[in-house]
Design a protein around this motif. Structure first.
Motif, PDB file in Angstrom:
ATOM      1  N   TRP A   2       4.818 -29.238  39.648  1.00 53.41           N
ATOM      2  CA  TRP A   2       5.495 -28.981  40.920  1.00 53.41           C
ATOM      3  C   TRP A   2       4.625 -29.265  42.138  1.00 53.41           C
ATOM      4  O   TRP A   2       5.129 -29.377  43.242  1.00 53.41           O
ATOM      5  CB  TRP A   2       6.005 -27.523  40.960  1.00 53.41           C
TER       6      TRP A   2
ATOM      7  N   HIS B  82      -2.926 -18.740  25.135  1.00 50.89           N
ATOM      8  CA  HIS B  82      -3.629 -18.857  26.413  1.00 50.89           C
ATOM      9  C   HIS B  82      -5.026 -18.292  26.242  1.00 50.89           C
ATOM     10  O   HIS B  82      -5.214 -17.082  26.216  1.00 50.89           O
ATOM     11  CB  HIS B  82      -2.876 -18.125  27.535  1.00 50.89           C
TER      12      HIS B  82
ATOM     13  N   TYR C 293       5.433 -18.295  49.393  1.00 49.92           N
ATOM     14  CA  TYR C 293       6.593 -17.853  48.626  1.00 49.92           C
ATOM     15  C   TYR C 293       6.608 -16.341  48.573  1.00 49.92           C
ATOM     16  O   TYR C 293       6.175 -15.732  47.609  1.00 49.92           O
ATOM     17  CB  TYR C 293       6.552 -18.453  47.229  1.00 49.92           C
TER      18      TYR C 293
ATOM     19  N   TRP D  43      -4.574 -18.157  38.537  1.00 54.57           N
ATOM     20  CA  TRP D  43      -3.846 -17.673  39.714  1.00 54.57           C
ATOM     21  C   TRP D  43      -4.626 -16.577  40.441  1.00 54.57           C
ATOM     22  O   TRP D  43      -4.430 -16.367  41.640  1.00 54.57           O
ATOM     23  CB  TRP D  43      -2.468 -17.135  39.309  1.00 54.57           C
TER      24      TRP D  43
ATOM     25  N   TRP E  82       0.035 -13.966  30.361  1.00 53.31           N
ATOM     26  CA  TRP E  82      -0.242 -15.100  29.455  1.00 53.31           C
ATOM     27  C   TRP E  82      -1.575 -14.921  28.751  1.00 53.31           C
ATOM     28  O   TRP E  82      -1.691 -15.122  27.552  1.00 53.31           O
ATOM     29  CB  TRP E  82      -0.227 -16.416  30.244  1.00 53.31           C
TER      30      TRP E  82
ATOM     31  N   ARG F 252       7.698 -30.804  31.916  1.00 55.63           N
ATOM     32  CA  ARG F 252       7.007 -30.590  33.190  1.00 55.63           C
ATOM     33  C   ARG F 252       6.185 -31.813  33.566  1.00 55.63           C
ATOM     34  O   ARG F 252       4.992 -31.744  33.817  1.00 55.63           O
ATOM     35  CB  ARG F 252       6.139 -29.336  33.117  1.00 55.63           C
TER      36      ARG F 252
ATOM     37  N   HIS G  60      -6.579 -24.998  31.812  1.00 55.90           N
ATOM     38  CA  HIS G  60      -5.622 -24.376  32.730  1.00 55.90           C
ATOM     39  C   HIS G  60      -5.897 -24.873  34.152  1.00 55.90           C
ATOM     40  O   HIS G  60      -6.725 -25.755  34.365  1.00 55.90           O
ATOM     41  CB  HIS G  60      -5.668 -22.838  32.600  1.00 55.90           C
TER      42      HIS G  60
ATOM     43  N   GLU H 210      10.759 -20.642  31.757  1.00 57.94           N
ATOM     44  CA  GLU H 210       9.549 -19.820  31.560  1.00 57.94           C
ATOM     45  C   GLU H 210       9.891 -18.365  31.862  1.00 57.94           C
ATOM     46  O   GLU H 210      10.375 -18.057  32.952  1.00 57.94           O
ATOM     47  CB  GLU H 210       8.450 -20.320  32.496  1.00 57.94           C
TER      48      GLU H 210
ATOM     49  N   TYR I  90      13.083 -23.620  42.411  1.00 58.90           N
ATOM     50  CA  TYR I  90      12.193 -24.385  41.561  1.00 58.90           C
ATOM     51  C   TYR I  90      13.028 -25.237  40.608  1.00 58.90           C
ATOM     52  O   TYR I  90      13.084 -25.012  39.418  1.00 58.90           O
ATOM     53  CB  TYR I  90      11.268 -23.417  40.820  1.00 58.90           C
TER      54      TYR I  90
ATOM     55  N   GLU J 119      -4.870 -15.817  34.639  1.00 65.87           N
ATOM     56  CA  GLU J 119      -5.416 -17.148  34.422  1.00 65.87           C
ATOM     57  C   GLU J 119      -5.261 -17.959  35.707  1.00 65.87           C
ATOM     58  O   GLU J 119      -4.166 -18.103  36.231  1.00 65.87           O
ATOM     59  CB  GLU J 119      -4.713 -17.825  33.231  1.00 65.87           C
TER      60      GLU J 119
ATOM     61  N   ASP K 273       1.759 -28.590  32.615  1.00 63.53           N
ATOM     62  CA  ASP K 273       2.088 -27.493  33.526  1.00 63.53           C
ATOM     63  C   ASP K 273       1.586 -27.877  34.918  1.00 63.53           C
ATOM     64  O   ASP K 273       0.587 -28.586  35.054  1.00 63.53           O
ATOM     65  CB  ASP K 273       1.403 -26.202  33.050  1.00 63.53           C
TER      66      ASP K 273
ATOM     67  N   PHE L 172       2.281 -19.922  21.493  1.00 63.99           N
ATOM     68  CA  PHE L 172       1.532 -20.402  22.648  1.00 63.99           C
ATOM     69  C   PHE L 172       0.244 -19.603  22.667  1.00 63.99           C
ATOM     70  O   PHE L 172       0.263 -18.379  22.427  1.00 63.99           O
ATOM     71  CB  PHE L 172       2.363 -20.064  23.907  1.00 63.99           C
TER      72      PHE L 172
ATOM     73  N   TYR M 273      -1.548 -27.776  25.569  1.00 69.60           N
ATOM     74  CA  TYR M 273      -1.200 -27.428  26.953  1.00 69.60           C
ATOM     75  C   TYR M 273      -2.228 -28.095  27.827  1.00 69.60           C
ATOM     76  O   TYR M 273      -3.436 -28.011  27.570  1.00 69.60           O
ATOM     77  CB  TYR M 273      -1.261 -25.899  27.129  1.00 69.60           C
TER      78      TYR M 273
ATOM     79  N   TRP N   3       2.048 -30.247  26.357  1.00 74.13           N
ATOM     80  CA  TRP N   3       2.717 -29.218  27.156  1.00 74.13           C
ATOM     81  C   TRP N   3       2.085 -29.217  28.553  1.00 74.13           C
ATOM     82  O   TRP N   3       1.060 -28.557  28.790  1.00 74.13           O
ATOM     83  CB  TRP N   3       2.562 -27.862  26.494  1.00 74.13           C
TER      84      TRP N   3
ATOM     85  N   TYR O 137      11.647 -16.749  44.657  1.00 72.39           N
ATOM     86  CA  TYR O 137      11.765 -18.194  44.710  1.00 72.39           C
ATOM     87  C   TYR O 137      12.886 -18.654  43.792  1.00 72.39           C
ATOM     88  O   TYR O 137      12.873 -18.397  42.597  1.00 72.39           O
ATOM     89  CB  TYR O 137      10.451 -18.853  44.296  1.00 72.39           C
TER      90      TYR O 137
HETATM   91  O1  H79 Z   1       0.209 -20.978  32.018  1.00 72.01           O
HETATM   92  C1  H79 Z   1       1.166 -20.009  32.347  1.00 72.01           C
HETATM   93  C2  H79 Z   1       1.185 -19.718  33.810  1.00 72.01           C
HETATM   94  O2  H79 Z   1      -0.127 -19.553  34.347  1.00 72.01           O
HETATM   95  C3  H79 Z   1       1.868 -20.929  34.381  1.00 72.01           C
HETATM   96  N1  H79 Z   1       2.720 -21.416  33.300  1.00 72.01           N
HETATM   97  C4  H79 Z   1       2.578 -20.547  32.190  1.00 72.01           C
HETATM   98  C5  H79 Z   1       2.838 -21.245  30.895  1.00 72.01           C
HETATM   99  C6  H79 Z   1       2.682 -20.595  35.536  1.00 72.01           C
HETATM  100  N2  H79 Z   1       2.571 -19.510  36.247  1.00 72.01           N
HETATM  101  N3  H79 Z   1       3.470 -19.509  37.178  1.00 72.01           N
HETATM  102  N4  H79 Z   1       4.149 -20.593  37.034  1.00 72.01           N
HETATM  103  C7  H79 Z   1       3.706 -21.308  36.035  1.00 72.01           C
HETATM  104  C8  H79 Z   1       5.246 -20.918  37.862  1.00 72.01           C
HETATM  105  C9  H79 Z   1       4.766 -20.874  39.248  1.00 72.01           C
HETATM  106  C10 H79 Z   1       5.626 -20.880  40.178  1.00 72.01           C
HETATM  107  C11 H79 Z   1       5.155 -20.758  41.524  1.00 72.01           C
HETATM  108 FE1  H79 Z   1       5.851 -21.891  42.884  1.00 72.01          FE
HETATM  109  C12 H79 Z   1       4.119 -21.442  42.138  1.00 72.01           C
HETATM  110  C13 H79 Z   1       5.770 -19.935  42.461  1.00 72.01           C
HETATM  111  C14 H79 Z   1       5.135 -20.186  43.663  1.00 72.01           C
HETATM  112  C15 H79 Z   1       4.119 -21.118  43.490  1.00 72.01           C
HETATM  113  C16 H79 Z   1       6.638 -23.561  41.998  1.00 72.01           C
HETATM  114  C17 H79 Z   1       6.068 -23.929  43.194  1.00 72.01           C
HETATM  115  C18 H79 Z   1       7.610 -22.679  42.225  1.00 72.01           C
HETATM  116  C19 H79 Z   1       7.621 -22.458  43.582  1.00 72.01           C
HETATM  117  C20 H79 Z   1       6.680 -23.248  44.141  1.00 72.01           C
END
Ligand code: H79
Length: 440
Positions: free
Chosen positions: A203, A40, A4, A53, A265, A231, A100, A242, A11, A51, A200, A38, A144, A198, A8
């Protein structure tokens, strides 16, 4: 593998499979509650990095990320003080990260070794004392939970450009993951009885793959009144935009904007881009005027203490809510666009309109198309009735005039004043185009 790199935009949220009429009773506290906090909290706050990522996107190696386990002491984690701060903010519910995408559980799960009790110097359950402290103050307790677990050997996804396997190629492995994940959900449901789930990360897999319908049924079998966020691939109760503020009103009956207090977060020391109290209050009131809630995020430091800037914002928000909360909590969405240039709400019986007016304003506030006669106008926080003027009312026409309300400077709030207009009867709006007859 898909990357991505562009903005994007696809979604899309899965279609809702839940009929709003069937859940409206259990949703009432959520609809009335308006504000949640919230939290985190996790090992990512030790180094102060993204977090989960951060390793997923390869900003840090997985072993280095996991090294944070050793530094996670939580020795300044004070659930009672945290719950008290949340209470003071005016929030009616709080949602705590139980796990998480990194897979580190904040309770002593018997499913797998990766939790803060077994693997960090904190050596304690972080959930129980917080949930108890929240409930002692009448605050609903939310969990969460990341469906994704990038640490688990049976979970397909791992790094952004490498996954372990494909679900359809190894269904038995996927089934093992689901058993693990459902085991953890059972633990949370039994031990903490969340009022709200909650989820997460839905997707990464379809509703069929997650067996989302079965998850919903299972959670509701523990507590039929539990609320589930949107979700779960269509099997949730409300929409969850979000960070991005909706400019047009979301379609589903209930929705909640989750938003960070700065830009991240979790706790990140270099991120001092805090939203101001005014910005938070205007975002909050705007969400409420569109019939939504705000779930405002805070990120405790690695030791569990709350950054002072976040404490300050929650206290300012709380002071504002204390004075002005009547216009927000237990209200419903405000007038449709076109009547007032700003946020508004209505009392549930729609005999009172609340207008949100940013400080400081010297010009009178204008309301258009109000057919009702007015009983009284006040500013919340003061008993003194305001004078007002009705302009341009034609005696023989049913089309209402324009209502102008000057707001004395000494009655204005430092962030956002709330003007309370008490009407004779239920709100009745003229929606016409200015013709001589009301329907034109
Ligand atoms: O916990 C926090 C974040 O770490 C988590 N949600 C909040 C509450 C979060 N981070 N990003 N996202 C949720 C959305 C992520 C979207 C993406 Fe994708 C993932 C962009 C690219 C990869 C989803 C899948 C959207 C496009 C593909």
């Amino acid at each position: 593998m898909v990357f991505y790199t562009m903005l994007y935009t696809g979604y899309a949220q899965a279609q809702h499979r839940v009929n709003p009429d069937e859940i409206k009773e259990k949703m009432q506290w959520f609809a009335d509650g308006k504000l949640g906090i919230f939290i985190h909290y996790g090992i990512y706050s030790v180094k102060g990095i993204d977090e989960s990522w951060s390793f997923h996107n390869k900003k840090i190696s997985y072993p280095d990320y996991m090294n944070q386990l050793k530094g996670f002491t939580a020795n300044q984690y004070k659930p009672d003080e945290l719950a008290q701060l949340i209470k003071e903010s005016g929030a009616r519910y709080a949602v705590m990260t139980t796990k998480h995408h990194d897979g580190v559980a904040l309770w002593n799960s018997k499913y797998g070794p990766l939790n803060v009790v077994k693997k960090t110097p904190a050596e304690k359950d972080l959930l129980k004392p917080l949930y108890d402290a929240l409930r002692a103050r009448g605050i609903k307790a939310g969990a969460y939970f990341s469906l994704i677990d990038w640490s688990h050997a049976d979970y397909p996804g791992f790094l952004k450009d490498s996954s372990r396997y494909q679900v359809n190629a190894q269904p038995a492995k996927w089934a093992k993951y689901l058993t693990f994940m459902n085991g953890q959900l059972d633990e949370l449901a039994k031990q903490y009885k969340p009022d709200l789930w909650w989820f997460d990360g839905d997707w990464e897999h379809s509703a069929d793959e997650w067996k989302a319908s079965a998850i919903r049924q299972k959670l509701l079998s523990y507590n039929p009144n539990a609320i589930i966020n949107g979700r779960l691939q269509g099997f949730g109760d409300y929409d969850t935009p979000e960070q991005n503020f909706p400019v047009s009103r979301p379609n589903y009956k209930w929705w909640e904007l989750c938003m960070t207090i700065n830009d991240n977060w979790g706790y990140q020391p270099q991120d001092t881009n805090f939203k101001t109290p005014y910005e938070i209050i205007s975002i909050f009131t705007d969400a409420v005027s569109y019939g939504g809630n705000l779930l405002l995020d805070i990120g405790p430091k690695g030791d569990g203490s709350i950054p002072p800037q976040e404490v300050n914002i929650l206290k300012e928000l709380g002071a504002w809510n204390k004075k002005n909360g009547e216009g927000v909590f237990n209200t419903v969405a405000g007038m449709p666009q076109g009547h007032y240039y700003g946020a508004s709400t209505l009392s549930k019986d729609s005999t009172t309109v609340y207008l949100f007016v940013p400080a400081k304003t010297s010009a009178p506030v204008l309301v258009k198309g109000l057919k009702n006669s007015i009983k009284k106008i006040t500013v919340l926080g003061s008993e003194t009735p305001l004078n007002y003027k009705i302009v341009g009312k034609i005696s023989w026409s049913a089309v209402p005039g324009l209502l102008y309300i000057p707001i004395p400077e000494n009655q204005q709030d430092k962030y956002m004043s709330v003007i309370k207009i008490e009407l004779n009867g239920k709100l009745d709006l003229y929606r016409g185009k200015g013709g001589f007859l009301t329907n034109e």
